[in-house]
Design an enzyme around this catalytic site. Structure first.
Site, PDB file in Angstrom:
ATOM      1  N   GLY A  28       1.744   7.969  -6.939  1.00  0.00           N
ATOM      2  CA  GLY A  28       1.965   6.686  -6.269  1.00  0.00           C
ATOM      3  C   GLY A  28       0.758   5.788  -6.343  1.00  0.00           C
ATOM      4  O   GLY A  28       0.536   4.952  -5.453  1.00  0.00           O
ATOM      5  N   ASN A  30       0.223   3.265  -8.054  1.00  0.00           N
ATOM      6  CA  ASN A  30       0.497   1.892  -8.483  1.00  0.00           C
ATOM      7  C   ASN A  30       0.657   0.915  -7.323  1.00  0.00           C
ATOM      8  O   ASN A  30       0.765  -0.287  -7.534  1.00  0.00           O
ATOM      9  CB  ASN A  30       1.778   1.853  -9.318  1.00  0.00           C
ATOM     10  CG  ASN A  30       2.985   2.355  -8.538  1.00  0.00           C
ATOM     11  OD1 ASN A  30       3.144   3.563  -8.392  1.00  0.00           O
ATOM     12  ND2 ASN A  30       3.810   1.462  -8.018  1.00  0.00           N
ATOM     13  N   GLY A  32       0.263   0.250  -2.623  1.00  0.00           N
ATOM     14  CA  GLY A  32      -0.085   0.720  -1.292  1.00  0.00           C
ATOM     15  C   GLY A  32      -1.404   1.468  -1.226  1.00  0.00           C
ATOM     16  O   GLY A  32      -2.369   1.145  -1.926  1.00  0.00           O
ATOM     17  N   ILE A  33      -1.444   2.471  -0.370  1.00  0.00           N
ATOM     18  CA  ILE A  33      -2.665   3.258  -0.193  1.00  0.00           C
ATOM     19  C   ILE A  33      -3.069   3.926  -1.496  1.00  0.00           C
ATOM     20  O   ILE A  33      -4.258   3.993  -1.838  1.00  0.00           O
ATOM     21  CB  ILE A  33      -2.455   4.285   0.932  1.00  0.00           C
ATOM     22  CG1 ILE A  33      -2.355   3.575   2.285  1.00  0.00           C
ATOM     23  CG2 ILE A  33      -3.605   5.304   0.967  1.00  0.00           C
ATOM     24  CD1 ILE A  33      -1.900   4.470   3.416  1.00  0.00           C
ATOM     25  N   GLY A  34      -2.087   4.418  -2.252  1.00  0.00           N
ATOM     26  CA  GLY A  34      -2.404   5.084  -3.513  1.00  0.00           C
ATOM     27  C   GLY A  34      -3.153   4.185  -4.475  1.00  0.00           C
ATOM     28  O   GLY A  34      -4.064   4.636  -5.182  1.00  0.00           O
ATOM     29  N   SER A 160       0.780  11.759   7.378  1.00  0.00           N
ATOM     30  CA  SER A 160       1.004  10.501   8.084  1.00  0.00           C
ATOM     31  C   SER A 160       0.830  10.720   9.575  1.00  0.00           C
ATOM     32  O   SER A 160       1.205  11.772  10.115  1.00  0.00           O
ATOM     33  CB  SER A 160       2.412   9.982   7.810  1.00  0.00           C
ATOM     34  OG  SER A 160       2.735   8.889   8.647  1.00  0.00           O
ATOM     35  N   TYR A 185      11.732  10.441   8.074  1.00  0.00           N
ATOM     36  CA  TYR A 185      10.470  10.160   7.376  1.00  0.00           C
ATOM     37  C   TYR A 185       9.328  10.968   7.988  1.00  0.00           C
ATOM     38  O   TYR A 185       8.556  11.620   7.280  1.00  0.00           O
ATOM     39  CB  TYR A 185      10.138   8.674   7.436  1.00  0.00           C
ATOM     40  CG  TYR A 185       8.747   8.373   6.918  1.00  0.00           C
ATOM     41  CD1 TYR A 185       8.476   8.405   5.563  1.00  0.00           C
ATOM     42  CD2 TYR A 185       7.698   8.106   7.799  1.00  0.00           C
ATOM     43  CE1 TYR A 185       7.192   8.163   5.079  1.00  0.00           C
ATOM     44  CE2 TYR A 185       6.418   7.856   7.332  1.00  0.00           C
ATOM     45  CZ  TYR A 185       6.179   7.887   5.974  1.00  0.00           C
ATOM     46  OH  TYR A 185       4.892   7.667   5.500  1.00  0.00           O
TER      47      TYR A 185
END
Length: 327
Positions: A28, A30, A32-34, A160, A185
């Site tokens: 991930g 690409n 957000g946090i990643g 999370s 989630y």
């Protein structure tokens, strides 16, 4: 007369140590946090590979990192955590990029749904549980030979804060009964965190050179995140509206700090405190600030739950991460 080795300087999120000889994979990476984990790791001189299911978005993120980090060594590989059968091919795709070892993988990618109906992956697993947990479980198994080829690799599992108030229903891991997206989630991320803790225990029992480290980003909001066009654009209205939240929360660039420290800081694997005994989180109430080691949440320290989840995950994916060192 012997001299005492100098203590390492305090960790500084804005002065990261060089890592020019190392290779890192960020799932991930690409968005957000990643994305910010990848950008910050690229600034150390390391080779950073973005794992993404969308080549166009991976290309945009790669271009953004290269624009901000001159000389950045950043690549991308297609990686779809919702398709378990595809993950066995990821090491070959990395090999095609010239990657013959991984010094760390950051298990960051995730799906978060806000509204019903319940959705499933192509493999028939609830989408969030199947992607966030089962996908990373299977991916880690296939990456283990590349991780074992490095002198002291790290598997950094990103949980999370939403998981702190959740508890797993081991009889309904797929949320087939009373499906609620927010709860599903949180439970999917809790499962991922149990995986990170249990992985470290099993790696130590096997005498592996690979270590598992658990982190979570705290409260990371888009509205507090600096712009990285075209990956992320923050308007003036979002900036002003988020001002009160900045007292307690932070942007996704800061949410990346615990994972970056878990990858780079030698002290994370210090002999005095085993990685499985704690997690890395923001200093301020676990929500914002520089990363620190914190005690493991009490429910995460239950080995019976972790072991049952591991066996269920093994059955659902058809692989066992620690079964053998090679493919």
């Amino acid at each position: 007369m012997s001299s005492t080795p100098a203590a390492p300087p305090p960790w500084n999120v804005r002065r990261l140590p060089g890592a020019g000889d190392r290779v890192f994979l960020v799932t991930g990476g690409n968005a957000g946090i990643g994305y910010f984990v990848a950008e910050q790791l690229a600034s150390t001189g390391a080779t950073v590979v973005l794992g993404s299911r969308d080549p166009a978005r991976a290309g945009a993120a790669t271009g953004s990192i290269r624009a901000r980090v001159p000389g950045a060594r950043v690549r991308a590989v297609r990686l779809d955590l919702a398709c378990l059968a595809s993950l066995e091919a990821v090491p070959g795709a990395l090999g095609a990029l010239g990657v013959d070892r991984l010094d760390a993988v950051v298990l960051n990618a995730g799906v978060a749904l806000d509204d019903p109906p319940r959705r499933e992956t192509g493999d028939g697993h609830e989408l969030m549980f199947g992607t966030n947990h089962l996908g990373h479980f299977a991916l880690t198994r296939w990456l283990m030979p590349l991780l074992s080829a490095a002198p002291a690799a790290r598997v950094v599992t990103t949980g999370s804060f939403a998981a702190k108030s959740e508890r797993l229903d081991l009889d309904d891991l797929q949320s087939r009964h009373d499906y609620r997206p927010g709860r599903a989630y949180g439970r999917s991320k809790l499962a991922q965190m149990y995986f990170g803790v249990e992985l470290e225990r099993r790696l130590r029992a096997a005498g592996s050179t690979v270590a598992g480290v658990l982190v979570h980003p705290g409260g990371a909001l888009d509205s507090l995140t600096p712009s990285r066009p075209p990956v992320h654009v923050r308007g003036a209205g979002a900036r002003l509206g988020a001002a009160p939240a900045a007292l307690f929360l932070q942007g996704k660039h800061a949410g990346a700090w615990p994972a970056v420290r878990a990858v780079l800081d030698p002290a994370v694997l210090g002999p005095a405190v085993p990685p499985a005994s704690g997690l890395w989180e923001p200093r301020g109430f676990g929500l914002r600030g520089a990363p620190r080691r914190a005690p493991l949440w009490s429910h995460l320290a239950d080995p019976a739950v972790a072991a049952r989840l591991w066996e269920a995950s093994r059955a659902l994916t058809g692989v066992d991460v620690c079964a053998r060192p090679g493919p």
